[in-house]
Scaffold this motif. Structure first.
Motif, PDB file in Angstrom:
ATOM      1  N   THR A  61       0.849  -1.189   0.000  1.00 28.37           N
ATOM      2  CA  THR A  61       0.000   0.000   0.000  1.00 28.37           C
ATOM      3  C   THR A  61       0.884   1.237   0.000  1.00 28.37           C
ATOM      4  O   THR A  61       1.755   1.378   0.863  1.00 28.37           O
ATOM      5  CB  THR A  61      -0.910   0.008   1.240  1.00 28.37           C
ATOM      6  N   PRO A  62       0.725   2.159  -0.951  1.00 27.72           N
ATOM      7  CA  PRO A  62       1.643   3.294  -1.060  1.00 27.72           C
ATOM      8  C   PRO A  62       1.455   4.337   0.037  1.00 27.72           C
ATOM      9  O   PRO A  62       0.345   4.528   0.559  1.00 27.72           O
ATOM     10  CB  PRO A  62       1.311   3.887  -2.434  1.00 27.72           C
ATOM     11  N   HIS A  64       1.384   7.514  -0.091  1.00 20.18           N
ATOM     12  CA  HIS A  64       0.555   8.685  -0.375  1.00 20.18           C
ATOM     13  C   HIS A  64      -0.921   8.462  -0.058  1.00 20.18           C
ATOM     14  O   HIS A  64      -1.708   9.407  -0.021  1.00 20.18           O
ATOM     15  CB  HIS A  64       0.720   9.124  -1.835  1.00 20.18           C
ATOM     16  N   THR A  65      -1.330   7.214   0.190  1.00 23.30           N
ATOM     17  CA  THR A  65      -2.719   6.941   0.564  1.00 23.30           C
ATOM     18  C   THR A  65      -2.937   7.047   2.070  1.00 23.30           C
ATOM     19  O   THR A  65      -4.089   6.999   2.527  1.00 23.30           O
ATOM     20  CB  THR A  65      -3.142   5.538   0.121  1.00 23.30           C
ATOM     21  N   GLY A  98      -7.858   8.367  -1.095  1.00 25.76           N
ATOM     22  CA  GLY A  98      -6.588   8.057  -1.740  1.00 25.76           C
ATOM     23  C   GLY A  98      -6.405   6.571  -1.997  1.00 25.76           C
ATOM     24  O   GLY A  98      -5.913   6.169  -3.057  1.00 25.76           O
ATOM     25  N   PHE A  99      -6.802   5.741  -1.043  1.00 24.79           N
ATOM     26  CA  PHE A  99      -6.632   4.288  -1.180  1.00 24.79           C
ATOM     27  C   PHE A  99      -7.482   3.743  -2.315  1.00 24.79           C
ATOM     28  O   PHE A  99      -6.994   3.017  -3.191  1.00 24.79           O
ATOM     29  CB  PHE A  99      -6.987   3.605   0.141  1.00 24.79           C
ATOM     30  N   ASN A 101      -8.798   5.361  -4.807  1.00 27.41           N
ATOM     31  CA  ASN A 101      -8.359   5.928  -6.085  1.00 27.41           C
ATOM     32  C   ASN A 101      -7.127   5.192  -6.609  1.00 27.41           C
ATOM     33  O   ASN A 101      -6.989   4.962  -7.820  1.00 27.41           O
ATOM     34  CB  ASN A 101      -8.062   7.408  -5.925  1.00 27.41           C
ATOM     35  N   TRP A 102      -6.243   4.810  -5.713  1.00 24.65           N
ATOM     36  CA  TRP A 102      -5.060   4.042  -6.106  1.00 24.65           C
ATOM     37  C   TRP A 102      -5.467   2.676  -6.646  1.00 24.65           C
ATOM     38  O   TRP A 102      -4.959   2.224  -7.688  1.00 24.65           O
ATOM     39  CB  TRP A 102      -4.111   3.884  -4.915  1.00 24.65           C
ATOM     40  N   GLY A 105      -6.791   3.074 -10.093  1.00 24.56           N
ATOM     41  CA  GLY A 105      -5.683   3.282 -11.028  1.00 24.56           C
ATOM     42  C   GLY A 105      -4.998   1.980 -11.396  1.00 24.56           C
ATOM     43  O   GLY A 105      -4.594   1.774 -12.555  1.00 24.56           O
ATOM     44  N   LYS A 106      -4.862   1.084 -10.440  1.00 19.86           N
ATOM     45  CA  LYS A 106      -4.260  -0.217 -10.717  1.00 19.86           C
ATOM     46  C   LYS A 106      -5.131  -1.038 -11.674  1.00 19.86           C
ATOM     47  O   LYS A 106      -4.617  -1.745 -12.550  1.00 19.86           O
ATOM     48  CB  LYS A 106      -4.062  -0.993  -9.402  1.00 19.86           C
TER      49      LYS A 106
END
Length: 341
Positions: A61-62, A64-65, A98-99, A101-102, A105-106
């Motif tokens: 998990t990045p 930025h989330t 943020g999570f 949205n990530w 995107g994946k």
């Protein structure tokens, strides 16, 4: 003609879309809100959720989330008798905007098409395909071999399909500037019936104190919220300098047996709208796992729709068992949830 139209870009929908697109299937992921979209949620990734992110998306998990404190160290329950139960476990503290949205995107990276600001207003199983009426800038129709509804409990499409509604729990939480004598690395749940009709909670996100209650009777929300604030002031020296935001949401009212509605024909349900939800509203891990299993079943038996629902049920058998155990445990420590034991 799409192979799959997936409704809802939360953890369930994004996981399903990523899995199906990676198989080379033609996938349309629709989301009624503009991304990144906000969802009322504790935003705690338990260890199981972290493991599923690695398993399904091949990444951590990045950063930025996440919000501060980034690490969640577990949950602390106070039962209806005032007894405290501590559960130490690795976890992460994220903003759902943020999570999610990530995750979306994946799914796009793997080949799924994404349309946000698009609402599914109606769908009809026509035997060989499903017709889906969508509304964005205009109202139009798309076709798919299968539809996977991952709208969440507030989704209207299932109500139109099934002609009924299930029971809801209303949640109310506020974000506040202030201070309190509790460790910000933990999520706290309070099961005393004098504080809520379901549960009350506290956690911290980017130095904001999050306080919430859930009720079965929405008109009693303010009453229980004030009772909870008084309790927190007395027990943990809560001080609120300023309330920055207040929000209400709905979650499914899970009943004894933890019944799941998998869908009908070529229309499948996953995540909260299917009934997958763990105690204290933890739905991220259940959403991801059910979305994955629905996608796996439909892709594996793509030409044999009569076998899809059975495969989906089989694929989620361990998830259902896990969910029942979690609810049974809560029923064992608090009279408030005794019916779930």
């Amino acid at each position: 003609m799409y192979d799959f139209i997936i409704i809802g870009a939360g953890p369930a929908g994004c996981t399903a879309a990523a899995q199906l697109a990676e198989r080379g299937l033609k996938v349309l992921l629709v989301e009624k809100c503009r991304l990144p979209r906000y969802k009322s949620c504790s935003g705690v990734l338990i260890k199981k959720s972290m493991d599923l992110v690695r398993l399904y998306f091949g990444e951590e998990t990045p950063l930025h989330t996440m919000c501060t404190p980034t690490d969640n160290r577990g949950m602390i329950f106070t039962n209806d008798k005032g007894k405290e139960y501590r559960f130490e476990q690795e976890g992460l503290n994220v903003w759902r905007s943020g999570f999610d949205n990530w995750l979306a995107g994946k799914a796009v990276e793997r080949g799924a098409q994404l349309r946000d600001c698009t609402t599914a207003v109606f769908c009809e199983d026509r035997g060989e395909f499903v017709s889906v009426t969508l509304h964005g800038d205009k109202t139009y129709t798309e076709k798919a071999r299968y539809v996977l509804d991952c709208e969440g409990v507030v989704g209207a499409l299932k109500r139109k399909i099934m002609g009924r509604t299930d029971g809801y729990i209303t949640t109310f939480q506020t974000f506040n500037r202030g201070n309190i004598e509790l460790d910000s690395h933990y999520f706290y749940a309070y099961l005393q019936p004098e504080l809520s009709q379901y549960d009350a909670w506290f956690n911290v996100k980017d130095e904001l104190l999050v306080l919430g209650v859930s009720v079965k009777e929405p008109e009693k929300t303010e009453y229980y919220y004030e009772k909870f604030l008084s309790y927190m002031k007395k027990e943990h020296h809560l001080y609120i300098e300023e309330q920055t935001k207040a929000e209400k949401w709905l979650m499914p009212h899970i009943r004894p047996g933890c019944t799941v509605d998998y869908g009908r024909g070529r229309i499948l349900f996953a995540g909260e709208i299917a009934g997958f939800l763990n105690p204290m509203g933890e739905g991220i891990s259940a959403g991801m796992e059910s979305g994955y299993q629905a996608a796996e079943a439909a892709a594996s038996y793509f030409e044999y729709p009569e076998k899809v629902l059975e495969a989906y049920r089989d694929g989620t058998a361990s998830l259902q068992s896990y969910m029942r155990r979690q609810w049974s445990f809560v029923g064992g420590i608090a009279e408030t949830f005794r019916e779930m034991e």
